[in-house]
Scaffold this active site. Structure first.
Site, short mmCIF file in Angstrom:
data_model
loop_
_atom_site.label_atom_id
_atom_site.label_comp_id
_atom_site.label_asym_id
_atom_site.label_seq_id
_atom_site.Cartn_x
_atom_site.Cartn_y
_atom_site.Cartn_z
N LYS A 52 0.84 -1.21 0.00
CA LYS A 52 0.00 0.00 0.00
C LYS A 52 0.87 1.25 0.00
O LYS A 52 0.62 2.19 -0.75
CB LYS A 52 -0.91 0.02 1.25
CG LYS A 52 -2.11 -0.89 1.16
CD LYS A 52 -2.89 -0.89 2.48
CE LYS A 52 -4.02 -1.93 2.42
NZ LYS A 52 -4.63 -2.20 3.74
N GLN A 96 -5.42 -1.83 9.75
CA GLN A 96 -5.21 -3.10 9.07
C GLN A 96 -5.81 -4.27 9.87
O GLN A 96 -5.56 -4.39 11.06
CB GLN A 96 -3.69 -3.31 8.87
CG GLN A 96 -3.32 -4.57 8.14
CD GLN A 96 -3.78 -4.54 6.69
OE1 GLN A 96 -3.68 -3.53 6.00
NE2 GLN A 96 -4.33 -5.67 6.24
N ASP A 119 -12.12 2.55 4.22
CA ASP A 119 -12.59 1.18 3.95
C ASP A 119 -14.11 1.11 3.79
O ASP A 119 -14.63 0.05 3.41
CB ASP A 119 -12.17 0.25 5.10
CG ASP A 119 -10.82 -0.41 4.84
OD1 ASP A 119 -10.46 -0.58 3.66
OD2 ASP A 119 -10.15 -0.75 5.82
#
Lengths: 296, 296
Positions: A52, A96, A119
């Site tokens: 990422k 995460q 997200d």
């Protein structure tokens, strides 16, 4: 033989487009900022976070990784998130998964401001998606990336039957909502759907989306000729091979278009995460970007 | 001939059960409080609000109606709602639809605290429903009442195919989520679904829920023998007759069970609103009541 939907190539187009958008934002002195929080040292997560980071840097997003010890207290983690919520340089926050068991993942996710929820996991953003609100809100990046694949291949959706197999809140459910918002007729199947019902519905489907974690659940015989098949599954077999939830060889012979595994949905997820970061930054500074789901 | 699902009788059972629950709460000095805000003097809304008042009183809920002039400013309305959010005597707040055009209905609904959102319209509650969260949250009362009808008739849901026709955020979408949470396989159809696809899916459905506002959209020939048919439509024909979205006469000959119109879903909505009020009061005072969706 089905056309192959090349996620790697389409993700590359998305990143190109994003790099251009980031340039435009820079002329207004705005640099989109993504902060990733990682707790503990799960090796798979470490690799994912590094990927990422690298991808973010390439398109010009300011990336920050906060690494916390596996035994960080919930209170400390929530305090860090609340500070990031207030930080004007941070447009997008991602924690995460998976988190160590002593941390309440739901509470952690909900502490992220809905405006920085890259997200799309906050119930308020899920609710807005389900209600198909005419405003900008972040949406889970895997199903959002699937929409980009469908758009890139000009797959007709309106009035068509889309069957989604797997009902997770990360993939299946937001996928269903996005397809419905595009005026597809939609069906959602899951572990309690009997095999014969699943097969009979798949046989009628113009668009099939599978995300179950069951290798080879869907085979060519299940499909309608010419269907578009999107395989969200990534399973590692005992011989080390990576396969999806769709039996590619048999499906390819029947489908009109299909995503391979790897190289289909997978490459889209990080590209779409970066897209959402740029969108949140634009939103934050009240700048108009491209249409929803229309990055390329 | 199909069994008739008698919404009037089941609503009566719900109200009885609620009156008992209210008695229990009173022993703890708690009186559930419902406040209804009505703006302007739409005659249909006035009747509906009076019916709510009477029904609430009968089960022992403290009911308050706030009547506002049609030209009330949005700011005043929002201020009133914010005061009610803070008022410890008020467990449930409902703003009667429709509102005059100068008021932003979405903003008004969202100003109601999610904990007092008796209609379940707040995106955060919609999101929790879609995510099937294991906690209490209010859900739109019409689809919630339909679940009570299905439970009362012991209609099997797990693994079955439920087809929902009509995708409003008040009926179709929460209905889909409730059925899916009960482990039914679900399909959502709407105005863009072609007739032949709608018919073919209806023909396979074990449970059919129709809420479209189109009189007679679903007929007996569309149905699988023995299906359970729930008609959420209420349409007044030019001759004054009240009919649903299902052609009752032909459907009754094929279905296993069916709701009439009137006397099916209609009577459940107010009873379920009162149920949600009592649940919110119990929630507010951290008292354990019956299971979700299991009022009778």
């Amino acid at each position: 033989m089905a056309e192959i939907i090349d996620g790697k190539a389409i993700a590359q187009l998305v990143r190109q487009k994003l790099a251009e958008q980031v340039e435009v934002l820079k002329t207004k002195s705005i640099v989109p900022g993504l902060t990733v929080i990682i707790v503990g040292d799960d090796p798979a997560s470490q690799i994912y976070v590094r990927n990422k980071e690298r991808a973010a840097q390439k398109v010009g997003i300011a990336h920050q990784t906060i690494r916390l010890a596996a035994d960080v207290t919930e209170a400390s983690l929530l305090t860090i998130i609340k500070k990031l919520n207030q930080d004007d340089q941070v447009d997008a926050i991602l924690v995460q998964s998976p988190l160590p068991n002593h941390l309440n993942e739901q509470l952690v996710q909900e502490t992220i401001s809905p405006e920085k929820d890259v997200d799309g996991f906050n119930p308020i953003n899920i609710g807005k998606l389900y209600a198909n609100r005419h405003e900008y809100y972040p949406v889970a990046n895997t199903p959002k990336g699937v929409m980009t694949l469908l758009m890139a291949h000009h797959v007709p959706l309106r009035g068509k039957l889309a069957v989604v197999v797997g009902r997770s809140i990360l993939v299946g459910k937001p996928m269903l909502s996005l397809l419905e918002a595009a005026n597809a007729s939609v069906a959602l199947l899951h572990r309690y759907t009997p095999d014969d019902l699943r097969r009979s519905l798949l046989k009628q489907a113009d668009i099939v989306i599978v995300g179950t974690g069951i290798p080879g659940l869907v085979v060519g015989d299940d499909l309608k000729s010419g269907a578009t098949v999107i395989d969200v599954g990534i399973n590692r077999l005992s011989d080390g091979q990576l396969v999806g939830d769709v039996d590619f060889a048999s499906a390819q012979a029947v489908a009109g278009a299909i995503t391979p595994v790897p190289g289909g949905v997978g490459p889209m997820t990080i590209a779409t995460l970066l897209q959402t970061t740029v969108e949140l930054a634009a939103q934050h500074h009240q700048i108009e970007l491209a249409d929803k789901w229309q990055i390329i």
